[in-house]
Design an enzyme around this catalytic site. Structure first.
Site, PDB file in Angstrom:
ATOM      1  N   ARG A 251      -3.940 -30.286  49.053  1.00 16.75           N
ATOM      2  CA  ARG A 251      -3.668 -31.177  47.929  1.00 16.75           C
ATOM      3  C   ARG A 251      -4.630 -30.851  46.802  1.00 16.75           C
ATOM      4  O   ARG A 251      -5.832 -30.637  47.040  1.00 16.75           O
ATOM      5  CB  ARG A 251      -3.823 -32.651  48.326  1.00 16.75           C
TER       6      ARG A 251
ATOM      7  N   GLU B  78       2.847 -32.644  39.785  1.00 21.48           N
ATOM      8  CA  GLU B  78       3.955 -31.787  40.173  1.00 21.48           C
ATOM      9  C   GLU B  78       5.279 -32.460  39.826  1.00 21.48           C
ATOM     10  O   GLU B  78       5.359 -33.689  39.823  1.00 21.48           O
ATOM     11  CB  GLU B  78       3.893 -31.492  41.678  1.00 21.48           C
TER      12      GLU B  78
ATOM     13  N   HIS C  85       4.259 -25.148  45.417  1.00 22.40           N
ATOM     14  CA  HIS C  85       4.206 -26.070  46.557  1.00 22.40           C
ATOM     15  C   HIS C  85       5.314 -25.757  47.560  1.00 22.40           C
ATOM     16  O   HIS C  85       6.158 -26.587  47.894  1.00 22.40           O
ATOM     17  CB  HIS C  85       4.302 -27.526  46.097  1.00 22.40           C
TER      18      HIS C  85
END
Length: 333
Positions: free
Chosen positions: A239, A268, A288
């Protein structure tokens, strides 16, 4: 129970309907959205008749301002942690949250992607490919990882899997984590750093593997990064919030560490091509995708859909707000 109205958000590639486990939802009315929306007005309109909401990790924030506008919502089914959901509000409104924590099972997809980033950064693969695309041959020299020090910050399921691969590559694995985790690492035959400063100083590749919570937010500081070697690589597939805001960009501009490989960002999705991490020459970036594989999706959504079927049978499973079971919205049976 009669057919439920199930909504799945953020299925970017429209892949979930093609998974074998999607057959578990036969007989229910399923709506799948492929775009990403965070606007509460739009989400409220899309979800107004939804009984069950399926979330893909933390892509959409499900906060109180939205929840109070969803009168028919009875179940949120997902996998892993839930910082994106206002759980207390769900409990107050009678909405069950089911989320399998997959205890004991690492995300092998994320561990593999961590290594893809490590090797891509070490051998400068994006830069070498760009050189070929621009009509040039080799653009520089990379580094090997053998005999280098692999620092693992956080020795959980994924951190342990990454460490095992590092050992296979002939790296010197060094662990920094909570004392209980360091004890497990030592029992597994890994060295542990005497302190955080030494850990950052000695690591040639430093990979973050912790959950983001109030205790770990910003746990990697600008001072920590400044201790790293000018040749070191910081890798983050966990993260972005584990690193103090803005600290990584400034550290890369200052030259310590010399490189970074990241799969996660403070906000994001990242759609701005001028984002500093996308413009720096010493960064490898991916959007991601650590857990985004067919195998991982099948595993995750089998769990998510089983939770829905359990609710429909009147026996909710993996309930993370069990207080709600005293007065759930509607009747799951």
């Amino acid at each position: 129970m009669s057919a439920m109205k199930i909504t799945i958000l953020d299925d970017y590639f429209d892949t979930i309907r093609a998974l074998p486990c999607f057959a578990k939802l036969a007989g229910h009315e399923v709506t799948v959205w492929n775009d990403h929306v965070q606007d509460n007005d739009v989400l409220a309109a899309r979800l107004v008749d939804t009984d069950t909401l399926v979330l893909i990790r933390e892509r959409t924030q499900i906060r109180t301002a939205l929840l109070v506008r969803l009168p028919k919502l009875k179940l949120i089914s997902q996998r892993s942690v839930w910082p994106h959901i206002d759980a207390a509000t769900c409990t107050r409104l009678g909405i069950i949250i089911s989320s399998d924590q997959h205890a004991g099972v690492p995300s092998h997809a994320t561990a593999e992607h961590t290594w893809a980033l490590i090797l891509a950064a070490a051998r400068r693969l994006p830069q070498q490919m760009r050189s070929l695309q621009e009509g040039r041959w080799q653009s520089g020299m990379g580094d090997t990882v053998r005999h280098k020090t692999l620092g693992i910050y956080g020795y959980g399921r994924i951190g342990g899997a990454v460490a095992n691969v590092g050992r296979a590559f002939g790296m010197n694995v060094l662990i920094w984590a909570r004392e209980a985790s360091r004890e497990r690492a030592r029992a597994d035959g890994y060295a542990t750093a005497p302190d955080k400063k030494t850990f950052f100083e000695q690591s040639d590749v430093l990979s973050l593997h912790m959950r983001l919570n109030p205790a770990t937010r910003g746990i990697v500081t600008a001072e920590d990064l400044a201790q790293m070697k000018a040749t070191a690589v910081l890798v983050n597939t966990s993260r972005a919030g584990l690193v103090a805001p803005g600290a990584l960009v400034e550290a890369l501009r200052a030259g310590r560490p010399g490189f970074a490989a990241v799969d996660v960002y403070e906000e994001e999705p990242v759609l701005d091509t001028s984002h500093p991490l996308l413009t720096l020459p010493n960064v490898v970036c991916t959007p991601h995708i650590g857990y985004v594989t067919r195998d991982e999706y099948e595993l995750q959504f089998s769990d998510i859909f089983d939770q829905i079927l359990a609710y429909a049978s009147g026996k909710p499973t993996n309930v993370i707000n069990p207080e709600v079971l005293a007065a759930p919205r509607g009747n799951p049976a």
